[in-house]
Design an enzyme around this catalytic site. Structure first.
Site, PDB file in Angstrom:
ATOM      1  N   HIS A   1      41.973  57.932  24.728  1.00  0.00           N
ATOM      2  CA  HIS A   1      40.774  57.788  24.090  1.00  0.00           C
ATOM      3  C   HIS A   1      40.282  59.142  23.588  1.00  0.00           C
ATOM      4  CE1 HIS A   1      36.816  56.072  23.850  1.00  0.00           C
ATOM      5  NE2 HIS A   1      36.323  56.857  24.397  1.00  0.00           N
TER       6      HIS A   1
ATOM      7  N   GLN B   1      44.844  67.977  20.268  1.00  0.00           N
ATOM      8  CA  GLN B   1      44.958  68.311  21.577  1.00  0.00           C
ATOM      9  C   GLN B   1      45.559  66.738  22.236  1.00  0.00           C
ATOM     10  OE1 GLN B   1      44.839  70.813  23.440  1.00  0.00           O
ATOM     11  NE2 GLN B   1      44.280  71.842  21.426  1.00  0.00           N
TER      12      GLN B   1
HETATM   13  C1  GRF Z   1      42.485  59.149  17.252  1.00  0.00           C
HETATM   14  O1  GRF Z   1      41.419  59.512  17.304  1.00  0.00           O
HETATM   15  C2  GRF Z   1      42.862  58.474  18.716  1.00  0.00           C
HETATM   16  O2  GRF Z   1      42.207  59.128  19.702  1.00  0.00           O
HETATM   17  C3  GRF Z   1      42.250  57.155  18.746  1.00  0.00           C
HETATM   18  O3  GRF Z   1      42.625  56.699  17.082  1.00  0.00           O
HETATM   19  C4  GRF Z   1      42.594  57.777  16.443  1.00  0.00           C
HETATM   20  C5  GRF Z   1      43.618  57.876  15.412  1.00  0.00           C
HETATM   21  O4  GRF Z   1      45.098  57.825  16.094  1.00  0.00           O
HETATM   22  N1  GRF Z   1      42.689  56.234  19.690  1.00  0.00           N
HETATM   23  P1  GRF Z   1      46.484  57.863  15.417  1.00  0.00           P
HETATM   24  O5  GRF Z   1      46.413  59.192  14.182  1.00  0.00           O
HETATM   25  O6  GRF Z   1      46.469  56.613  14.569  1.00  0.00           O
HETATM   26  O7  GRF Z   1      47.448  58.116  16.405  1.00  0.00           O
END
Ligand code: GRF
Length: 195
Positions: free
Chosen positions: A108, A172
């Site tokens: 999250h 991160q």
């Molecule tokens: C990121 O901000 C993550 O924290 C949230 O979804 C966003 C996209 O993640 N859960 P990803 O590039 O699809 O892994």
């Protein structure tokens, strides 16, 4: 350990997780599943030769249980030991969560317990926070709650837009999630706080 990863979009966290599970790592990715057949992450998963599944949640409308029953068919077929939600944007029913409680992780983009839910970066900026970050936690029936398994912090800089902060946090996330999964896969739930 067999790991199934659930995505909804670009899947950058999924890519980081998949790339981390090599060599003597105690886990291997056995499935990448999405609620959106158009998720960019599916193409990335295809390149890595991992079994993929896409179950479009839209035809199910408000029938969450129906969507999850279909998704479960693919998940159960992969026989995962651990589920990783990675940019997965559907709220899961308590029934689904209870099947995987104690072996389902989520990342999250906030320093929980601050800012559960959406628009986390804008909320941190609006609050004038000096720091922001991301959290990996075990998934429980309460959204964005559950035992914290890791956190990473970043500074909020003057003039940051939500996109600026999101980009800084995402870097991160790609460090934190693999580190937590590696430890978690070996049965160690000691939380990791990255500098
Ligand atoms: C990121 O901000 C993550 O924290 C949230 O979804 C966003 C996209 O993640 N859960 P990803 O590039 O699809 O892994």
């Amino acid at each position: 350990k067999r790991v199934a990863i659930l995505i909804s979009g670009g899947g950058s966290n999924m890519v980081a997780l998949v790339n981390s599970m090599t060599g003597d790592h105690p886990a291997r990715a056995v499935l990448v599943a999405s609620n959106d057949p158009g998720a960019g992450g599916l193409a990335k998963a295809a390149a890595s030769g991992i079994t993929m599944a896409a179950v479009d949640h839209r035809p199910f409308g408000r029938d969450r249980a129906g969507f999850e029953a279909e998704l479960l068919k693919h998940i159960e077929a992969a026989e995962p030991d651990i589920l990783c939600l990675a940019g997965f944007m559907r709220v899961l029913t308590p029934a689904f969560v209870s099947r995987f409680e104690g072996r389902m992780l989520n990342i999250h983009p906030s320093l929980l317990p601050k800012y559960p839910g959406l628009h986390t970066h804008q909320r941190a900026i609006d609050a004038g926070d000096a720091e922001a970050g991301c959290t990996v936690h075990e998934v429980t029936a309460v959204l964005d709650d559950g035992p914290i398994l890791g956190q990473a912090r970043v500074p909020v800089l003057a003039g940051d837009s939500a996109d600026d902060l999101a980009a800084r946090v995402l870097v991160q996330e790609h460090r934190l999630y693999p580190a937590v999964l590696r430890r978690y896969s070996s049965g160690d739930r000691t939380p990791i706080f990255l500098p």
